[in-house]
Scaffold this active site. Structure first.
Site, PDB file in Angstrom:
ATOM      1  CG  PHE A   9     -18.872  11.744  13.160  1.00 49.88           C
ATOM      2  CD1 PHE A   9     -19.727  10.890  13.839  1.00 49.88           C
ATOM      3  CD2 PHE A   9     -18.044  12.571  13.909  1.00 49.88           C
ATOM      4  CE1 PHE A   9     -19.764  10.869  15.227  1.00 49.88           C
ATOM      5  CE2 PHE A   9     -18.074  12.561  15.295  1.00 49.88           C
ATOM      6  CZ  PHE A   9     -18.935  11.708  15.965  1.00 49.88           C
TER       7      PHE A   9
ATOM      8  CE  LYS B 143      -4.163  -0.193   2.236  1.00 50.96           C
ATOM      9  NZ  LYS B 143      -5.105  -0.146   3.361  1.00 50.96           N
TER      10      LYS B 143
ATOM     11  CB  CYS C   9     -18.981   2.119  10.083  1.00 57.66           C
ATOM     12  SG  CYS C   9     -17.342   2.731   9.681  1.00 57.66           S
TER      13      CYS C   9
HETATM   14  P1  NAD Z   1      -8.957   0.258   6.913  1.00 61.24           P
HETATM   15  O1  NAD Z   1      -8.956  -1.210   7.176  1.00 61.24           O
HETATM   16  O2  NAD Z   1      -9.358   0.760   5.582  1.00 61.24           O
HETATM   17  O3  NAD Z   1      -7.502   0.846   7.214  1.00 61.24           O
HETATM   18  C1  NAD Z   1      -6.722   0.461   8.301  1.00 61.24           C
HETATM   19  C2  NAD Z   1      -5.261   0.595   7.880  1.00 61.24           C
HETATM   20  O4  NAD Z   1      -4.450   0.447   9.036  1.00 61.24           O
HETATM   21  C3  NAD Z   1      -4.792  -0.456   6.895  1.00 61.24           C
HETATM   22  O5  NAD Z   1      -4.177   0.166   5.785  1.00 61.24           O
HETATM   23  C4  NAD Z   1      -3.795  -1.301   7.687  1.00 61.24           C
HETATM   24  O6  NAD Z   1      -2.744  -1.835   6.898  1.00 61.24           O
HETATM   25  C5  NAD Z   1      -3.281  -0.286   8.667  1.00 61.24           C
HETATM   26  N1  NAD Z   1      -2.692  -0.851   9.885  1.00 61.24           N
HETATM   27  C6  NAD Z   1      -3.111  -1.902  10.623  1.00 61.24           C
HETATM   28  N2  NAD Z   1      -2.310  -2.084  11.690  1.00 61.24           N
HETATM   29  C7  NAD Z   1      -1.361  -1.112  11.609  1.00 61.24           C
HETATM   30  C8  NAD Z   1      -0.270  -0.768  12.438  1.00 61.24           C
HETATM   31  N3  NAD Z   1       0.024  -1.440  13.554  1.00 61.24           N
HETATM   32  N4  NAD Z   1       0.501   0.283  12.077  1.00 61.24           N
HETATM   33  C9  NAD Z   1       0.236   0.978  10.940  1.00 61.24           C
HETATM   34  N5  NAD Z   1      -0.789   0.699  10.139  1.00 61.24           N
HETATM   35  C10 NAD Z   1      -1.583  -0.331  10.475  1.00 61.24           C
HETATM   36  O7  NAD Z   1      -9.869   0.897   8.049  1.00 61.24           O
HETATM   37  P2  NAD Z   1     -10.823   2.190   7.922  1.00 61.24           P
HETATM   38  O8  NAD Z   1     -12.052   1.846   7.178  1.00 61.24           O
HETATM   39  O9  NAD Z   1     -10.011   3.352   7.495  1.00 61.24           O
HETATM   40  O10 NAD Z   1     -11.251   2.393   9.445  1.00 61.24           O
HETATM   41  C11 NAD Z   1     -10.340   2.844  10.418  1.00 61.24           C
HETATM   42  C12 NAD Z   1     -11.107   3.198  11.674  1.00 61.24           C
HETATM   43  O11 NAD Z   1     -11.966   4.311  11.419  1.00 61.24           O
HETATM   44  C13 NAD Z   1     -12.005   2.097  12.201  1.00 61.24           C
HETATM   45  O12 NAD Z   1     -12.022   2.126  13.603  1.00 61.24           O
HETATM   46  C14 NAD Z   1     -13.367   2.472  11.679  1.00 61.24           C
HETATM   47  O13 NAD Z   1     -14.416   1.982  12.471  1.00 61.24           O
HETATM   48  C15 NAD Z   1     -13.302   3.995  11.746  1.00 61.24           C
HETATM   49  N6  NAD Z   1     -14.181   4.683  10.794  1.00 61.24           N
HETATM   50  C16 NAD Z   1     -14.262   4.217   9.514  1.00 61.24           C
HETATM   51  C17 NAD Z   1     -15.059   4.896   8.605  1.00 61.24           C
HETATM   52  C18 NAD Z   1     -15.198   4.400   7.195  1.00 61.24           C
HETATM   53  O14 NAD Z   1     -16.081   4.890   6.486  1.00 61.24           O
HETATM   54  N7  NAD Z   1     -14.371   3.466   6.727  1.00 61.24           N
HETATM   55  C19 NAD Z   1     -15.782   6.027   9.012  1.00 61.24           C
HETATM   56  C20 NAD Z   1     -15.645   6.491  10.311  1.00 61.24           C
HETATM   57  C21 NAD Z   1     -14.843   5.793  11.204  1.00 61.24           C
END
Ligand code: NAD
Length: 453
Positions: A153, A36, A261
């Site tokens: 959000f 990535k 989510c």
């Molecule tokens: P995602 O899975 O798309 O991204 C997570 C990223 O973190 C990945 O690229 C992964 O490789 C990386 N990662 C994992 N462990 C790691 C580490 N130790 N060090 C560095 N990088 C690491 O997740 P997302 O959809 O972006 O969601 C992230 C958070 O935000 C979650 O808690 C989710 O509930 C919250 N959230 C998501 C959304 C949404 O629409 N996706 C909206 C609001 C809140």
């Protein structure tokens, strides 16, 4: 200009990184996924999200945005460290905090100066205290970290716009000065900024998602009643939505909520409540209705086709919502599973999620577009309300089908117009009569006698 590190470059981390950079800050995105990071450093965006590519390019070119797998280099002079890793569902429904734990320990071990650590991931109530303790346990004693809870959000599909024009920013901290420093980062967005304690901030996120999920399950229950009583749930929702106390958003009946989510956050809130002796009966019902909503689609198919054994069913839309390629907890996955379980073959198409779907769904064949997907199918299901599907040549679509059954899981078409075009049209809660097989047979005979042009 602030120096910001964002841990995790997924949907939230990448959007936050690019947006903070666009506000003039110096941002480093840190991710353990080397593929990535390599892609991002080449200017390629690993996810489908409107406006994001342009934003990343612009800020990389301006030298305000970099990506690395190296915590030491990424955290070198960070004033703020945002944690934006995933918090998926654990086996009991709890938020799985392993990514947060690993990220927090890595932050503690690599920070060389004081910083404000900001919990942007959705984390259970009490997580800020836990992150604070974890940092203390693993960092060198002369470094001080304040922790601020800053739930996100944004919605996938409009994430950049949501980040840049938020309804509000919520900041929870026991360290007022740290919260005010984070508030200053958001000042240019000119939105309400609410300062509160960490547990309240964490709960605001869960309660917000739970209410939105509740609205969806509520309108799906009303849709089921509408079907029995001959009312049209779309107009019911429209009439309700004019009432400012209710609002029109999240009153679209359909195949239910999905995505990364709502399902996991409602499950996690229900789990937290149960563990702490509360009785979250409304949340349980919200989840039950949402699970059953996938089965409603199959019931509609069975009602017309009888058995689904050896039928070919086309699916339009795989992503959990339009304008994203995210398949996490997408309703389409469960519907495909149920269809295959009943012996049907599934053909599918999605405007953005095909690559991810091919890797995830070996049992499915894929069409290049909606028409190729419909070709020779015994029924077509609309699962995601992409604009592309609202603008199809419906006559061509009808001709492609072997049998003209269309189950519109997102209510994007008008029942009368679809019937005039020769479809056997089933929406969700559109007040159609519940036909008996004999009535369908009569309808089908009439249709065969009068083929459409
Ligand atoms: P995602 O899975 O798309 O991204 C997570 C990223 O973190 C990945 O690229 C992964 O490789 C990386 N990662 C994992 N462990 C790691 C580490 N130790 N060090 C560095 N990088 C690491 O997740 P997302 O959809 O972006 O969601 C992230 C958070 O935000 C979650 O808690 C989710 O509930 C919250 N959230 C998501 C959304 C949404 O629409 N996706 C909206 C609001 C809140």
């Amino acid at each position: 200009m602030a120096r910001i590190a964002v841990i995790g470059t997924g949907y939230v981390g990448l959007v936050s990184s690019a947006c903070f950079a666009d506000l003039g800050n110096d941002v480093v995105g840190i991710d353990i996924d080397a593929t990535k990071v390599r892609l991002l450093e080449q200017g390629c965006i690993p996810i489908y999200e409107p406006q994001l590519e342009e934003l990343v390019q612009r800020n990389r070119t301006a030298g305000r945005l970099r990506f690395t797998t190296d915590y030491l280099c990424g955290l070198a002079d960070a004033e703020f460290v945002f944690i934006a890793v995933a918090t998926p569902s654990g086996s009991e429904g709890e938020a799985d905090m392993r990514q947060v734990e690993a990220a927090t320990i890595a932050i503690a071990q690599h920070l060389v100066g004081d910083a404000v650590v900001v919990n942007k991931s959705t984390m259970p109530i009490g997580a800020a205290d836990w992150v604070t303790q974890l940092l203390r346990k693993h960092q060198t004693p002369d470094i001080h970290c304040a922790v601020v809870s800053n739930p996100e959000f944004l919605r996938e599909g409009s994430a950049v716009a949501d980040f840049m024009q938020p309804d509000r920013v919520v900041l929870g901290s026991n360290d007022r000065a740290a919260a005010e420093r984070v508030a200053a980062l958001y000042q240019p967005l000119k939105c309400p900024i609410m300062l509160t304690d960490t547990r309240t901030a964490e709960m605001i996120k869960y309660a917000s998602n739970a209410l939105l999920a509740t609205k969806i399950s509520f309108i799906n229950e009303i849709a089921a009643i509408c079907e029995r009583l001959g009312a049209d749930v779309r107009q019911v929702a429209q009439g309700m939505g004019y009432d400012r106390r209710i609002g029109a958003a999240f009153l679209d009946a359909g195949v239910g909520y999905g995505g990364s989510c709502f399902p996991k956050d409602v499950r996690a809130l229900e789990h937290m409540a149960s563990v702490h002796g509360s009785h979250p009966q409304l949340l349980r019902t919200v989840m039950d209705i949402n699970r059953d909503q996938k089965r409603v689609v199959l019931q509609k198919l069975r009602q017309v086709l009888g058995t689904l054994q050896d039928r070919t069913i086309g699916l339009l839309g795989l992503a959990f919502k339009p304008n994203t390629d995210d398949l996490r907890d997408a309703p389409a996955l469960e519907i495909i599973h149920l269809l295959c379980h009943e012996g049907a073959s599934v053909r599918a198409y999605d405007p953005a999620a095909m690559d991810k779907a091919r890797a995830l769904l070996p049992e499915v064949t894929f069409g290049r577009d909606a028409y190729e997907t419909a070709q020779g199918c015994d029924a077509l299901l609309v699962i995601t309300e992409w604009n592309e599907f609202k603008q199809l040549d419906l006559r061509r679509l009808r001709r492609a089908l072997a049998f003209p059954l269309l189950v519109d899981g997102r209510n994007i078409y008008e029942p009368d117009a679809m019937t005039r075009l020769g479809f056997i049209y089933c929406g969700i809660g559109r007040g159609q009569p519940v036909w008996s097989p004999v009535e369908y047979l009569a309808h089908e005979t009439a249709r065969t006698l009068a083929p459409i042009s």
